[in-house]
Design a protein around this motif. Structure first.
Motif, PDB file in Angstrom:
ATOM      1  N   ALA A  33       0.841  -1.193   0.000  1.00 37.97           N
ATOM      2  CA  ALA A  33       0.000   0.000   0.000  1.00 37.97           C
ATOM      3  C   ALA A  33       0.875   1.241   0.000  1.00 37.97           C
ATOM      4  O   ALA A  33       1.987   1.228   0.549  1.00 37.97           O
ATOM      5  CB  ALA A  33      -0.917   0.010   1.221  1.00 37.97           C
ATOM      6  N   PRO A  34       0.420   2.337  -0.617  1.00 37.36           N
ATOM      7  CA  PRO A  34       1.205   3.577  -0.643  1.00 37.36           C
ATOM      8  C   PRO A  34       1.573   4.050   0.756  1.00 37.36           C
ATOM      9  O   PRO A  34       0.755   3.992   1.678  1.00 37.36           O
ATOM     10  CB  PRO A  34       0.265   4.574  -1.337  1.00 37.36           C
ATOM     11  N   GLY A  35       2.809   4.491   0.904  1.00 38.96           N
ATOM     12  CA  GLY A  35       3.243   5.044   2.177  1.00 38.96           C
ATOM     13  C   GLY A  35       3.629   4.029   3.217  1.00 38.96           C
ATOM     14  O   GLY A  35       3.899   4.390   4.366  1.00 38.96           O
ATOM     15  N   ALA A  36       3.645   2.736   2.857  1.00 41.83           N
ATOM     16  CA  ALA A  36       3.993   1.687   3.827  1.00 41.83           C
ATOM     17  C   ALA A  36       4.916   0.681   3.161  1.00 41.83           C
ATOM     18  O   ALA A  36       4.880   0.486   1.951  1.00 41.83           O
ATOM     19  CB  ALA A  36       2.740   0.988   4.339  1.00 41.83           C
ATOM     20  N   GLN A  37       5.737   0.046   3.974  1.00 39.13           N
ATOM     21  CA  GLN A  37       6.594  -1.017   3.459  1.00 39.13           C
ATOM     22  C   GLN A  37       5.735  -2.225   3.078  1.00 39.13           C
ATOM     23  O   GLN A  37       4.771  -2.541   3.765  1.00 39.13           O
ATOM     24  CB  GLN A  37       7.607  -1.438   4.530  1.00 39.13           C
ATOM     25  N   PRO A  38       6.054  -2.901   1.964  1.00 43.53           N
ATOM     26  CA  PRO A  38       5.329  -4.136   1.631  1.00 43.53           C
ATOM     27  C   PRO A  38       5.349  -5.088   2.816  1.00 43.53           C
ATOM     28  O   PRO A  38       6.364  -5.235   3.490  1.00 43.53           O
ATOM     29  CB  PRO A  38       6.100  -4.681   0.428  1.00 43.53           C
ATOM     30  N   ARG A  39       4.236  -5.735   3.037  1.00 49.04           N
ATOM     31  CA  ARG A  39       4.086  -6.583   4.221  1.00 49.04           C
ATOM     32  C   ARG A  39       3.645  -7.983   3.792  1.00 49.04           C
ATOM     33  O   ARG A  39       2.691  -8.141   3.028  1.00 49.04           O
ATOM     34  CB  ARG A  39       3.054  -5.974   5.171  1.00 49.04           C
ATOM     35  N   ARG A  40       4.353  -8.998   4.284  1.00 45.98           N
ATOM     36  CA  ARG A  40       3.964 -10.378   4.017  1.00 45.98           C
ATOM     37  C   ARG A  40       2.928 -10.797   5.050  1.00 45.98           C
ATOM     38  O   ARG A  40       3.152 -10.701   6.255  1.00 45.98           O
ATOM     39  CB  ARG A  40       5.177 -11.308   4.068  1.00 45.98           C
ATOM     40  N   LEU A  41       1.786 -11.251   4.577  1.00 48.08           N
ATOM     41  CA  LEU A  41       0.707 -11.699   5.443  1.00 48.08           C
ATOM     42  C   LEU A  41       0.675 -13.217   5.448  1.00 48.08           C
ATOM     43  O   LEU A  41       0.788 -13.848   4.397  1.00 48.08           O
ATOM     44  CB  LEU A  41      -0.636 -11.157   4.940  1.00 48.08           C
ATOM     45  N   THR A  42       0.513 -13.792   6.626  1.00 41.11           N
ATOM     46  CA  THR A  42       0.470 -15.244   6.754  1.00 41.11           C
ATOM     47  C   THR A  42      -0.843 -15.676   7.392  1.00 41.11           C
ATOM     48  O   THR A  42      -1.686 -14.846   7.759  1.00 41.11           O
ATOM     49  CB  THR A  42       1.653 -15.749   7.590  1.00 41.11           C
ATOM     50  N   GLY A  43      -1.015 -16.988   7.548  1.00 37.92           N
ATOM     51  CA  GLY A  43      -2.274 -17.564   7.973  1.00 37.92           C
ATOM     52  C   GLY A  43      -2.882 -16.914   9.194  1.00 37.92           C
ATOM     53  O   GLY A  43      -2.205 -16.724  10.214  1.00 37.92           O
ATOM     54  N   SER A  44      -4.151 -16.546   9.103  1.00 36.78           N
ATOM     55  CA  SER A  44      -4.981 -15.978  10.168  1.00 36.78           C
ATOM     56  C   SER A  44      -4.634 -14.540  10.522  1.00 36.78           C
ATOM     57  O   SER A  44      -5.242 -13.978  11.435  1.00 36.78           O
ATOM     58  CB  SER A  44      -4.945 -16.838  11.441  1.00 36.78           C
ATOM     59  N   GLU A  45      -3.672 -13.917   9.843  1.00 35.60           N
ATOM     60  CA  GLU A  45      -3.424 -12.502  10.088  1.00 35.60           C
ATOM     61  C   GLU A  45      -4.545 -11.671   9.461  1.00 35.60           C
ATOM     62  O   GLU A  45      -5.045 -11.979   8.380  1.00 35.60           O
ATOM     63  CB  GLU A  45      -2.066 -12.077   9.529  1.00 35.60           C
ATOM     64  N   LEU A  46      -4.910 -10.609  10.156  1.00 39.59           N
ATOM     65  CA  LEU A  46      -5.950  -9.690   9.711  1.00 39.59           C
ATOM     66  C   LEU A  46      -5.303  -8.353   9.404  1.00 39.59           C
ATOM     67  O   LEU A  46      -4.659  -7.758  10.273  1.00 39.59           O
ATOM     68  CB  LEU A  46      -7.016  -9.537  10.796  1.00 39.59           C
ATOM     69  N   ALA A  47      -5.440  -7.880   8.169  1.00 41.30           N
ATOM     70  CA  ALA A  47      -4.822  -6.625   7.748  1.00 41.30           C
ATOM     71  C   ALA A  47      -5.903  -5.619   7.369  1.00 41.30           C
ATOM     72  O   ALA A  47      -6.877  -5.968   6.683  1.00 41.30           O
ATOM     73  CB  ALA A  47      -3.890  -6.862   6.569  1.00 41.30           C
ATOM     74  N   LEU A  48      -5.723  -4.381   7.804  1.00 40.17           N
ATOM     75  CA  LEU A  48      -6.594  -3.283   7.410  1.00 40.17           C
ATOM     76  C   LEU A  48      -5.796  -2.284   6.577  1.00 40.17           C
ATOM     77  O   LEU A  48      -4.646  -1.981   6.895  1.00 40.17           O
ATOM     78  CB  LEU A  48      -7.150  -2.544   8.627  1.00 40.17           C
TER      79      LEU A  48
END
Length: 340
Positions: A63-78
C-alpha cells in the motif's frame, strides 16, 4: 436531547466511546481463492476501510506510504484510509486491476474471485466497510497506512477470528435469505475487533482526540457534548459538570483536543446535522431546533462556517445511503464520479 440511536458505553470506557461512533456499513465482501503466481490491484475507495484475512497460505500486501508486508495464515490486515493497494503471491508479480479479472457475483455485496497460475493455494477473505459518523474520521486518521493484527500473539484473538470466519463461510456456502447481510455484519465485527486491539495496544491511541477521551476530566466533558449536542453548552456549564475552574478547563480542553471547547461543540453539531440532512431528510428548521439555535439563519451560518456550504447545497451534494453500498463495481464507479 441525548443521542438515542444506540446504547452508549460507560463514560468510564473511553475506548468503547470511540468504537461506538464507527457505525460501520459493509459495502463489499469477497471470498478469494488464489494460486501462485498471482497478483491484483484493488481500487481506492474514498471513506472506506479495506480488510484482508489470510485463511490459507501467504501473500504480500503493498500500500502507498507503507513497506510491503507479508501476510500469513490468520493474520488480519486493514488498509484504513481507502487507498488503492496490491496483493500478490511474491514481490514483482504482475498486478492487474480487479476489474480485469473474472468474478462470480452472488449478490449486491458478495463475490467470489478465483485467480492465479495454478501453483500453491492462497485463500483470503477480503472486503470493504465504511463509516459515516462524524467522529469516525478523528479515529481513523490516527491509524497507520497498514494495520496488521497477528492473532498468533494472542490466542483469544485467534479464536474469535477463526470463529467469525467459520460463520462467514457457513453463510457464504448456503446463501440463505439474509445471508448477505449476515456476511457484511460479520465483516464489520472483524474490523471492529482489529481496531479494538490497536486502541488497546498502540501508543498513538493515547494522544490527540483519543488521548482526550482517556482523560478522566476532559473525557467526561466530551462524552457530555456527544450525548447532548442540543444542550446550551458554555465553557462555564461544561466546567461545572466536571467540575473544574472555567479557566483551567478551557486551557486543558484546548491542549488535549486541539481546539477550544465551544468550537468542538459547534463542529460536532454540524457534522451530526450533515448526517441528518442526508439520512433523515431533516429540514433546516428541525435541525436548528434540535441543536439549540434560536433561528434557522443562525444555524445556517454555523453550518456554512463548519461544513463550507449552506445546508441546502450540502443536501444536494451528499450521497444517499443507498448510493453507499453495492457491489465493488457499483461502489467504485460512484466513488470515482464523486472524487473526480
Amino acid at each position: 436531547m441525548p443521542d438515542e440511536r444506540a446504547p452508549w458505553p460507560s463514560a468510564a470506557d473511553p475506548l468503547g466511546e470511540a468504537l461506538h461512533f464507527l457505525e460501520l456499513r459493509g459495502a463489499f465482501y469477497c471470498r478469494s481463492e488464489f494460486t501462485a503466481p498471482f497478483g491484483l490491484e484493488l481500487p481506492p475507495l474514498k471513506d472506506h476501510l479495506w480488510f484482508h484475512v489470510i485463511t490459507r497460505g501467504s501473500c504480500w500486501l503493498d500500500a502507498p506510504g507503507a513497506q510491503p508486508r507479508r501476510l500469513t495464515g490468520s493474520e488480519l490486515a486493514l488498509v484504513p484510509h481507502g487507498q488503492g493497494h496490491r496483493l500478490r503471491s511474491e514481490p514483482g508479480a504482475p498486478t492487474p486491476s480487479i476489474f480485469e479479472l473474472e468474478r462470480e457475483r452472488l449478490g449486491e455485496r458478495y463475490e467470489i474471485l478465483r485467480h492465479g497460475g495454478g501453483g500453491e493455494r492462497i485463500d483470503m477473505v477480503c472486503g470493504a466497510v465504511r463509516s459515516d459518523h462524524p467522529a469516525a474520521g478523528r479515529l481513523l486518521a490516527l491509524l497507520p497506512q497498514i494495520l496488521v493484527l497477528d492473532p498468533a500473539t494472542d490466542p483469544a484473538r485467534l479464536d474469535w477470528i477463526q470463529s467469525t470466519l467459520r460463520l462467514m463461510a457457513i453463510e457464504a456456502e448456503g446463501l440463505r435469505p439474509g445471508g448477505e447481510t449476515v456476511i457484511t455484519r460479520l465483516s464489520d465485527v472483524l474490523v471492529v475487533q482489529a481496531l479494538r486491539a490497536w486502541l488497546e495496544n498502540d501508543p498513538a491511541a493515547r494522544s490527540g482526540w483519543l488521548g482526550a477521551l482517556r482523560d478522566p476530566l476532559i473525557g467526561r466533558a466530551i462524552s457530555l457534548i456527544h450525548r447532548e449536542p442540543g444542550r446550551h453548552w458554555t465553557v462555564a456549564s461544561l466546567a461545572d459538570q466536571i467540575p473544574m475552574s472555567r479557566s483551567a478547563f478551557a486551557a486543558r480542553f484546548t491542549e488535549l483536543v486541539g481546539e477550544a471547547a465551544i468550537s468542538y461543540v459547534t463542529r460536532w453539531r454540524m457534522h451530526l446535522a450533515a448526517t441528518a440532512l442526508r439520512d433523515e431528510g431533516a429540514t433546516v428548521a428541525e435541525l436548528a431546533s434540535r441543536f439549540g439555535y434560536r433561528s434557522e439563519a443562525a444555524f445556517a451560518r454555523a453550518f456554512k462556517r463548519v461544513v463550507g456550504s449552506p445546508p441546502g447545497a450540502a443536501r444536494r451534494t451528499l450521497p444517499a445511503p443507498s448510493q453507499q453500498t453495492g457491489s465493488i463495481s457499483t461502489t467504485y464507479s460512484s466513488t470515482s464520479t464523486a472524487t473526480g
